[in-house]
Design an enzyme around this catalytic site. Structure first.
Site, PDB file in Angstrom:
ATOM      1  N   ASP A  42      33.369  42.729  52.775  1.00 25.06           N
ATOM      2  CA  ASP A  42      33.382  41.679  51.761  1.00 25.06           C
ATOM      3  C   ASP A  42      32.353  40.621  52.132  1.00 25.06           C
ATOM      4  OD1 ASP A  42      35.700  40.865  49.479  1.00 25.06           O
ATOM      5  OD2 ASP A  42      34.393  39.233  50.134  1.00 25.06           O
ATOM      6  N   VAL A  90      27.217  43.359  48.935  1.00 21.40           N
ATOM      7  CA  VAL A  90      26.855  44.700  48.467  1.00 21.40           C
ATOM      8  C   VAL A  90      25.430  44.762  47.930  1.00 21.40           C
ATOM      9  CG1 VAL A  90      29.223  45.416  48.007  1.00 21.40           C
ATOM     10  CG2 VAL A  90      27.895  44.299  46.191  1.00 21.40           C
ATOM     11  N   THR A 100      44.648  38.887  39.411  1.00 25.20           N
ATOM     12  CA  THR A 100      43.701  38.612  40.482  1.00 25.20           C
ATOM     13  C   THR A 100      43.029  37.269  40.240  1.00 25.20           C
ATOM     14  OG1 THR A 100      41.872  39.655  39.309  1.00 25.20           O
ATOM     15  CG2 THR A 100      43.207  41.079  40.751  1.00 25.20           C
ATOM     16  N   LYS A 128      29.693  47.037  33.311  1.00 28.35           N
ATOM     17  CA  LYS A 128      30.779  47.973  33.580  1.00 28.35           C
ATOM     18  C   LYS A 128      30.589  49.300  32.848  1.00 28.35           C
ATOM     19  CE  LYS A 128      33.199  45.724  36.591  1.00 28.35           C
ATOM     20  NZ  LYS A 128      33.366  46.275  37.965  1.00 28.35           N
ATOM     21  N   SER A 134      36.276  48.974  34.578  1.00 25.52           N
ATOM     22  CA  SER A 134      37.071  47.954  33.894  1.00 25.52           C
ATOM     23  C   SER A 134      37.384  48.466  32.501  1.00 25.52           C
ATOM     24  CB  SER A 134      36.278  46.644  33.792  1.00 25.52           C
ATOM     25  OG  SER A 134      36.903  45.714  32.929  1.00 25.52           O
ATOM     26  N   TYR A 186      28.807  41.421  31.022  1.00 22.26           N
ATOM     27  CA  TYR A 186      29.793  42.047  31.902  1.00 22.26           C
ATOM     28  C   TYR A 186      30.181  43.422  31.363  1.00 22.26           C
ATOM     29  CZ  TYR A 186      34.202  42.701  34.460  1.00 22.26           C
ATOM     30  OH  TYR A 186      35.225  43.204  35.233  1.00 22.26           O
TER      31      TYR A 186
END
Length: 261
Positions: free
Chosen positions: A35, A70, A200, A169, A152, A165
């Site tokens: 992470d 990443v 989350t 995805k 997603s 977004y």
């Protein structure tokens, strides 16, 4: 004693990534948890911190951690090398790192937002594939390697204010389909898991974007009638990492509470 199966998981400090590490580790896996563990100036909500990642090593003897972004492909190679050095190989890679940006129509979303979404949410998956797939293929036949990316529900629907977004995805789902074809007859599978609204920090940020006081309102279109818990999605991810998932490759597992039904 048989050796444990070994995984690398990105986005591992919180949310679905952390739940995946915990579910794998509880069932005997060895895991390298990766992470960034720092806020990003291009992301307008707090990201995970080092203490959340460190908690995983305190809970599980067979978890190693690495603070890495990443977007840094070399760092993901280091994560894979750690898995091979510490645990003898690699059996699964889970690309769970992602960010959510938006808040307006597509024509108002900035180049900076597009770059961050594509670099983290798409290229982050590609970077893990470049690092992990050769290691998955280094396992002797018969292989049961698994590459799993978190997509997603936004990979299958348009969502107001989240056009970039959604595009990112959708790209993850396409990447997985292409990767699965490239892995034909190797014993290594590639799948995407598409969660719906899951409780989350990213869901809280999405609710803030829509000026919603409660995250539960984001789950009104789910047949479950409530947001999913991270561990409920992690259960699907962990199954996708297992040898039992042989029949599923180049596919999307819709862990979305019925949102796309």
């Amino acid at each position: 004693m048989s050796r444990p199966r070994v995984a690398v998981v990105t986005g591992a400090a919180r949310g679905i990534g952390a739940a995946t590490v915990r579910r794998l580790a509880r069932t005997g896996w060895a895991v390298v948890a990766v992470d960034r563990c720092a806020d990003d100036p291009d992301v307008p909500y707090p990201l995970a911190g080092p203490a959340q990642l460190d908690a995983l090593t305190q809970e599980f003897a067979l978890v190693r951690t690495l603070r890495a972004d990443v977007r840094d492909e070399a760092a993901l190679h280091t994560a894979v090398e750690t898995a091979e050095r510490e645990f003898g190989g690699l059996d699964a890679a889970v690309a769970a790192a992602a960010v959510m940006l938006g808040g307006g129509p597509v024509w108002e979303q900035t180049d900076a937002q597009w770059r961050t979404l594509l670099d983290v949410d798409v290229m982050g998956v590609a970077h893990l594939a470049r690092a992990a797939v050769p290691a998955l293929l280094r396992r002797p036949q018969p292989r049961t390697g698994r590459f799993v990316a978190i997509a997603s529900a936004a990979a299958h629907r348009g969502l107001w204010g989240l056009g970039a977004y959604c595009a990112a995805k959708h790209a993850v789902a396409g990447l997985i389909r292409g990767l699965a074809c490239d892995l034909r007859n190797t014993g290594v599978n590639a799948v995407a898991v598409s969660p719906g609204s899951t409780r989350t920090d990213m869901l809280r940020a999405t609710a803030d974007l829509y000026d919603l006081p409660e995250v539960d309102e984001l789950a009104e279109q789910q047949l479950t009638g409530r947001p999913l818990e991270p561990d409920e999605v992690a259960a699907v991810v962990a199954w996708a990492c297992s040898p039992d998932s042989f029949a599923v490759t180049g596919s999307v597992l819709h862990a979305d509470g019925g949102f796309t039904a």
